[in-house]
Structure formats: C-alpha cells, structure tokens
Design a protein around this motif. Sequence first.
Motif, short mmCIF file in Angstrom:
data_model
loop_
_atom_site.label_atom_id
_atom_site.label_comp_id
_atom_site.label_asym_id
_atom_site.label_seq_id
_atom_site.Cartn_x
_atom_site.Cartn_y
_atom_site.Cartn_z
N ARG A 208 70.09 -1.42 38.75
CA ARG A 208 70.16 -2.05 40.10
C ARG A 208 69.84 -3.60 40.01
NH1 ARG A 208 65.42 0.49 43.03
NH2 ARG A 208 64.32 -1.22 42.70
N GLU A 209 69.08 -4.14 39.30
CA GLU A 209 68.86 -5.61 39.09
C GLU A 209 69.60 -6.38 38.78
OE1 GLU A 209 64.75 -7.45 39.82
OE2 GLU A 209 65.86 -5.40 40.40
N TYR A 210 70.56 -5.70 37.53
CA TYR A 210 71.37 -6.74 36.53
C TYR A 210 72.94 -6.18 36.64
CZ TYR A 210 67.15 -8.68 34.74
OH TYR A 210 65.85 -9.30 34.59
N GLY A 211 73.01 -4.88 37.16
CA GLY A 211 74.19 -4.20 37.06
C GLY A 211 74.74 -3.58 35.90
N SER A 212 73.79 -3.85 34.72
CA SER A 212 73.90 -3.01 33.57
C SER A 212 72.72 -2.92 32.90
CB SER A 212 75.17 -3.57 32.61
OG SER A 212 74.34 -4.79 32.11
N ALA A 213 72.68 -2.02 31.85
CA ALA A 213 71.34 -2.00 31.18
C ALA A 213 71.54 -1.48 29.63
CB ALA A 213 70.58 -0.78 31.83
N PRO A 214 70.70 -1.93 28.78
CA PRO A 214 70.96 -1.58 27.50
C PRO A 214 70.58 0.10 27.14
CG PRO A 214 69.70 -3.68 27.62
CD PRO A 214 69.70 -2.93 29.14
N ASP A 215 71.05 0.44 25.94
CA ASP A 215 70.83 1.87 25.98
C ASP A 215 69.52 1.93 25.46
OD1 ASP A 215 73.54 2.78 26.50
OD2 ASP A 215 74.20 2.46 24.47
N VAL A 216 68.84 3.23 25.31
CA VAL A 216 67.39 3.50 24.96
C VAL A 216 67.65 4.70 23.98
CG1 VAL A 216 65.17 4.29 25.53
CG2 VAL A 216 66.38 2.75 26.98
N ASP A 217 67.33 4.67 22.76
CA ASP A 217 67.49 5.80 21.70
C ASP A 217 66.20 6.25 21.41
OD1 ASP A 217 70.12 5.16 21.70
OD2 ASP A 217 70.29 3.90 19.69
N ILE A 218 66.03 7.55 21.53
CA ILE A 218 64.46 8.12 21.22
C ILE A 218 64.90 8.90 19.92
CG2 ILE A 218 62.84 9.63 22.42
CD1 ILE A 218 64.07 8.77 25.15
N TYR A 219 63.65 9.07 19.06
CA TYR A 219 63.67 9.49 17.89
C TYR A 219 62.42 10.47 17.71
CZ TYR A 219 67.08 6.04 16.72
OH TYR A 219 68.22 5.21 16.84
N GLY A 220 62.14 11.48 17.46
CA GLY A 220 60.96 12.55 17.18
C GLY A 220 61.43 13.73 17.45
N ASP A 221 60.30 14.49 17.11
CA ASP A 221 60.52 16.02 17.34
C ASP A 221 60.41 16.57 18.56
OD1 ASP A 221 60.22 18.98 17.20
OD2 ASP A 221 58.39 18.91 16.20
N PRO A 222 61.69 16.96 19.12
CA PRO A 222 61.95 17.47 20.68
C PRO A 222 60.81 18.73 20.76
CG PRO A 222 63.87 18.07 19.31
CD PRO A 222 62.97 17.25 18.42
N ASP A 223 60.46 19.30 19.98
CA ASP A 223 59.76 20.67 20.27
C ASP A 223 58.03 20.28 20.03
OD1 ASP A 223 62.08 22.23 20.29
OD2 ASP A 223 61.80 22.36 18.18
N PHE A 224 57.88 19.35 19.75
CA PHE A 224 56.33 18.62 19.47
C PHE A 224 55.57 18.63 20.85
CE2 PHE A 224 53.37 14.98 19.61
CZ PHE A 224 52.27 15.67 19.04
N THR A 225 54.61 19.29 21.12
CA THR A 225 53.88 19.07 22.34
C THR A 225 52.43 18.81 22.30
OG1 THR A 225 53.27 21.47 22.53
CG2 THR A 225 55.29 20.76 23.67
N PHE A 226 51.63 18.14 23.12
CA PHE A 226 50.10 18.18 22.92
C PHE A 226 49.63 17.88 24.40
CE2 PHE A 226 51.24 13.59 23.51
CZ PHE A 226 50.02 12.76 23.70
N PRO A 227 48.30 18.18 24.64
CA PRO A 227 47.96 18.07 26.13
C PRO A 227 47.55 16.77 26.50
CG PRO A 227 46.35 19.49 24.57
CD PRO A 227 47.27 18.60 23.51
N TYR A 228 48.32 16.35 27.74
CA TYR A 228 47.95 14.98 28.20
C TYR A 228 48.31 14.96 29.70
CZ TYR A 228 47.38 10.14 27.60
OH TYR A 228 46.72 8.78 27.75
N VAL A 229 47.99 14.12 30.39
CA VAL A 229 48.48 13.92 31.73
C VAL A 229 49.87 13.30 31.91
CG1 VAL A 229 47.79 12.79 34.03
CG2 VAL A 229 45.93 13.61 32.45
N THR A 230 50.84 13.97 32.03
CA THR A 230 52.07 13.49 32.32
C THR A 230 52.36 12.32 32.96
OG1 THR A 230 52.96 15.90 31.98
CG2 THR A 230 54.44 14.27 32.44
#
Length: 363
Positions: A208-230
């Motif tokens: 919205r601010e610049y008309g384009s945005a860099p990509d964001v790549d995310i690495y890690g275990d998609p099945d991993f969970t732990f208790p936290y306040v989302t």
Amino acid sequence: MASEPVARAVAEEVARWGAMRQTGVSLRYMMEFGARPTERTLLLAAQFLHKELPIRIARRALDLESLPFGLSSKPAILKVRDWYVDSFRDIRSFREVRSQEDELAFTQMIKMIRVRHTNVVPTIALGVQQLKKDLGGSKAFPPGIDEIHQFLDRFYLSRIGIRMLIGQHVALHDPDPEPGVIGLINTKMSPMTVARIASEDARAICMREYGSAPDVDIYGDPDFTFPYVTPHLHLMIFELVKNSLRAVQERYMNSDKHAPPVRIIVADGAEDVTIKISDEGGGIPRSGLSRIFTYLYSTAENPPDLDEHNEGVTMAGYGYGIPISRLYARYFGGDLQIISMEGYGTDAYLHLSRLGDSEEPLP
C-alpha cells in the motif's frame, strides 16, 4: 468545588492501593487454571482480579503523575491518567464477588475497562511527541530522559499484563472455544502459521505504501506447535517484518537489482523457540542500535503526526513498534535481540520461552 474532597479521597485510595504488592502469574498457571472453567474457578479468578487489578491500575495512575520535563501535565497524559483513575474507581466500587451473578457482572465491567484503555499506547505516544516538540526534536535529549524511557517500559509492560489478565478472564466465558484454546492461550500454536499470516499483513502494508513489497521466505517445521498467545506473537513478527520490508524496499527501490527476500527461520529448542528475521536492507549503524529500543527515536524521517483520527497502521514513524515488541517477548520470559551489519542488513532474534513457567515481570 464539591468534587475536591472526592478527588482527594480517590487520590488517597489510589496511593494506598499503589503501595500494595502485585501478584504475578505464569502462562502455565493461566493454562492449568483455565483448562476447564467451572463456575467455581471463574468465581475464584474474578475474586483474584477484584484484588489484583486495582493494585496494578493504581501503580500506573501514580506513575503518570510524577513524570519529568512536565510530561505529566501534557493533555494526552492527563487523559490517560483519568482513564486509569476511572477504572480504579469502577473496580473499587464494585461489590465483593460472591455469586455467579456477581462474577458475570464483574466480567462485563472489566470488559468495559479494557475497551476504555484501547488507545492508551497511541495517546501516550502523542504526549511523548508533544514533549519531543517542546525539547526541539530528537537530536540531543537532555539528561534525565532515560527516566521517561524507563517509565514507558514499565508502563507498557504493566499494560500488557493488565490486558492479558482481563482478556484471559473474559475469553474463558466463550461458550464455544476453539479446540486447544484456553482463553487467549493457544496450546497448539504453530509459529510457522503465525509467521506466514503476520508476514502477509506486513507485505500488504508495504504494498500500500510503496506499490510493491519484497518476498518473505519462511523456514521451519510446519507441524511444530507450542502453547503461546497468538496475537502477541503476531504483533511481534508483524512489527519486525514490517521494518525489514521497509529497509529492503527503500534500499532497492531505485535499483535495477531484484530486492532480496526477507527470511524467517523458526527454530524449536528445548528451552526456547527462536524466530530469526533477517533482511538485506542495509543495516543500522552501530551508533543507532541502542536507540531502536527507546520510545523517543524513530528511523522514519518524518514521522506522521499522531492525532485523534489516525487509527490506521502506518509503515513507520512512532518509534515504539520495536520496544513494545521486546516487552511482549519479555512478558512471558522471552526476549528480543537485534544484531545489525551496517552496509548489509539486520537480524532480529525473537526468543520465546517454551516452558511457560516464568512469572510475569511485574514493574
């Protein structure tokens, strides 16, 4: 004139309650206590809040009255102080919580208090901005300005605690909670999922601010969970990714090179879950690193003027996204570190305690 004795009586009571000891709770305690809410446990929780909230709220009201450089007399700060005094008065004038009926009425009242305090952070930021103008911008702050920074850390950390206690109690009344969710705590939160959603939100703002945005790549275990306040984790990742996107975008905007992606790595350790957010946005000079955790500094050239109507989230400018994110991390025993290579980029390390045993840090 009739209100003066009343005001004095309230002031004396605020001072008396503000001197009492606060009682911290841990994430694990909130989870165990709220796991199967019954009338009895909700009653006990309401009785605890009836005693605990006035202590915490009174402390903040007192804090707001003794700030240096005349900050306490700024209209925005006076407004916040009045909200705290009103909320203190509301809870103190509420009858003892003895029945289910009392408990439901009490829950409605603290829900209203939470709404009343929604805009505390931007309103205080407005007061600080007024002070900055008085002090002639942010180039050289007078000695003693640290006191304001420590006050804001204390104040905002305490506010996170108050909102967590109220929000948790209110959420336990949800007649149809999602599986695995206890109040505000998701016992099976996936940091990968939260990182993805927060990154999409940050990219939308960058677009919205610049008309384009860099990509964001995310690495890690998609099945991993732990208790936290989302919502807490969402807020922290959102702020950090937003800053990284802005740095990369501004560095590559007029370049024919392709903007490199922001990288998020989620690591699951025995004690901590660590989330690293890396960018190649040029980094922060070492002289500026210590300042990114103060509320009186922003990397944005011309921060937007805060006013009553500015509800939208802007890309940058108030200078409190990062310090407040660190407080959210610390609230449950984690931390936020930022390491920069000037001329290359910045790495933010978000450490989240996965044991959930640390008591709230009570300012």
